[in-house]
Design a protein around this motif. Structure first.
Motif, short mmCIF file in Angstrom:
data_model
loop_
_atom_site.label_atom_id
_atom_site.label_comp_id
_atom_site.label_asym_id
_atom_site.label_seq_id
_atom_site.Cartn_x
_atom_site.Cartn_y
_atom_site.Cartn_z
N LEU A 121 4.88 21.10 -4.82
CA LEU A 121 4.53 19.78 -4.29
C LEU A 121 3.25 19.83 -3.47
O LEU A 121 2.48 18.87 -3.44
CB LEU A 121 5.69 19.25 -3.44
N PHE A 122 2.99 20.96 -2.82
CA PHE A 122 1.85 21.05 -1.92
C PHE A 122 0.66 21.79 -2.52
O PHE A 122 -0.26 22.17 -1.81
CB PHE A 122 2.29 21.73 -0.62
N THR A 123 0.66 22.02 -3.83
CA THR A 123 -0.46 22.70 -4.48
C THR A 123 -1.72 21.84 -4.43
O THR A 123 -2.80 22.31 -4.08
CB THR A 123 -0.11 23.03 -5.94
N ASN A 124 -1.59 20.58 -4.77
CA ASN A 124 -2.72 19.65 -4.76
C ASN A 124 -2.71 18.89 -3.43
O ASN A 124 -1.72 18.26 -3.07
CB ASN A 124 -2.61 18.68 -5.94
N GLY A 125 -3.83 18.92 -2.73
CA GLY A 125 -3.93 18.24 -1.45
C GLY A 125 -3.84 16.73 -1.56
O GLY A 125 -3.40 16.05 -0.63
N PHE A 126 -4.28 16.18 -2.69
CA PHE A 126 -4.23 14.73 -2.86
C PHE A 126 -2.79 14.23 -2.95
O PHE A 126 -2.47 13.16 -2.44
CB PHE A 126 -5.02 14.30 -4.11
N VAL A 127 -1.93 14.99 -3.61
CA VAL A 127 -0.52 14.60 -3.70
C VAL A 127 0.08 14.55 -2.30
O VAL A 127 0.77 13.60 -1.93
CB VAL A 127 0.25 15.57 -4.61
N THR A 128 -0.20 15.57 -1.51
CA THR A 128 0.32 15.62 -0.15
C THR A 128 -0.24 14.49 0.70
O THR A 128 0.50 13.84 1.45
CB THR A 128 -0.03 16.97 0.50
N PHE A 129 -1.54 14.23 0.57
CA PHE A 129 -2.16 13.16 1.34
C PHE A 129 -1.58 11.80 0.98
O PHE A 129 -1.24 11.00 1.86
CB PHE A 129 -3.68 13.15 1.14
N LEU A 157 0.83 -1.21 0.00
CA LEU A 157 0.00 0.00 0.00
C LEU A 157 0.86 1.25 0.00
O LEU A 157 0.51 2.26 -0.63
CB LEU A 157 -0.93 -0.01 1.21
N SER A 158 1.99 1.21 0.69
CA SER A 158 2.90 2.35 0.70
C SER A 158 3.42 2.63 -0.70
O SER A 158 3.47 3.78 -1.14
CB SER A 158 4.05 2.09 1.66
N ALA A 159 3.80 1.59 -1.41
CA ALA A 159 4.29 1.76 -2.78
C ALA A 159 3.18 2.29 -3.69
O ALA A 159 3.42 3.16 -4.54
CB ALA A 159 4.84 0.45 -3.31
N ILE A 160 1.97 1.79 -3.52
CA ILE A 160 0.84 2.24 -4.36
C ILE A 160 0.54 3.71 -4.09
O ILE A 160 0.35 4.50 -5.03
CB ILE A 160 -0.40 1.35 -4.12
N PHE A 161 0.49 4.11 -2.82
CA PHE A 161 0.23 5.51 -2.49
C PHE A 161 1.35 6.41 -3.00
O PHE A 161 1.10 7.52 -3.47
CB PHE A 161 0.05 5.70 -0.99
N PHE A 162 2.59 5.94 -2.90
CA PHE A 162 3.70 6.74 -3.38
C PHE A 162 3.64 6.92 -4.90
O PHE A 162 3.84 8.02 -5.42
CB PHE A 162 5.03 6.09 -2.98
N LEU A 163 3.34 5.85 -5.62
CA LEU A 163 3.21 5.94 -7.07
C LEU A 163 2.02 6.82 -7.46
O LEU A 163 2.10 7.56 -8.45
CB LEU A 163 3.08 4.55 -7.67
N ALA A 164 0.92 6.77 -6.70
CA ALA A 164 -0.23 7.61 -6.99
C ALA A 164 0.10 9.08 -6.80
O ALA A 164 -0.28 9.93 -7.62
CB ALA A 164 -1.41 7.21 -6.10
N SER A 165 0.83 9.41 -5.74
CA SER A 165 1.20 10.81 -5.53
C SER A 165 2.14 11.29 -6.63
O SER A 165 2.00 12.39 -7.14
CB SER A 165 1.83 11.01 -4.15
N GLY A 166 3.10 10.47 -7.01
CA GLY A 166 4.00 10.85 -8.10
C GLY A 166 3.28 10.99 -9.42
O GLY A 166 3.57 11.89 -10.22
N PHE A 167 2.33 10.11 -9.67
CA PHE A 167 1.55 10.16 -10.91
C PHE A 167 0.72 11.45 -10.98
O PHE A 167 0.70 12.13 -12.01
CB PHE A 167 0.65 8.92 -11.02
N LEU A 184 1.30 11.14 -0.39
CA LEU A 184 2.69 11.06 0.02
C LEU A 184 2.80 10.82 1.53
O LEU A 184 3.59 10.00 1.99
CB LEU A 184 3.44 12.33 -0.38
N ALA A 185 1.98 11.51 2.32
CA ALA A 185 1.99 11.32 3.77
C ALA A 185 1.52 9.91 4.13
O ALA A 185 2.09 9.26 5.01
CB ALA A 185 1.11 12.37 4.45
#
Length: 142
Positions: free
Chosen positions: A54-62, A9-19, A64-65
């Motif tokens: 990096l912090f413009t979109n809240g979903f990217v930050t979420f 799940l960590s890898a999936i969330f990380f890839l989603a934030s990068g995407f 990544l966190a």
């Protein structure tokens, strides 16, 4: 939750934030190209695109966190919490009727696997996080 699930799940969330971050940057360039095309009407356009941080979109930050949180949870869950085998030498001499069995090869191997290093997936996630942070720092410096 198992450590493997947490790492996945960590890898999936990380890839989603990068995407999502990459899509935002691509969209910023397409908007900039559209502004250049519209320059025939307005006569002016910005010389550089307005790239999102990096912090413009809240979903990217979420995402990544959540990725970092699940990585920490996976590291905690992957540590073996078996008690150490203590010798019973302080209890005095053993008698013939005592059931003091020596360690078997399986128990010795079990102790060695308890100190096993994290796998390549963990190292890959840490390398991607380091690369992501490095790109972010270089983006802010530029």
């Amino acid at each position: 939750m198992t450590a493997k699930l947490a790492f996945t799940l960590s890898a999936i969330f990380f890839l989603a934030s990068g995407f999502l971050y990459t899509l935002e940057r691509i969209l910023a360039y397409y908007i900039w190209i559209g502004q250049m095309q519209a320059a025939s009407i307005t006569g002016q356009f910005p010389t550089l695109p307005e790239l999102p941080s990096l912090f413009t979109n809240g979903f990217v930050t979420f995402f990544l966190a959540a990725s970092v949180f699940l990585l920490i949870v996976g590291l905690i869950l992957s540590t073996d919490k078996q008690p150490l085998i203590q010798s019973d030498e302080s209890s005095g001499p053993k008698h013939a009727g005592d059931s003091a069995l020596p360690l078997t090869p399986g128990q010795v191997a079990g102790e060695q696997t308890a100190n096993k290093q994290p796998g390549y997936l963990l190292y890959a996630i840490i390398a991607f996080l380091a690369l992501f942070i490095l790109v972010g720092i270089l983006n802010f410096v530029r």
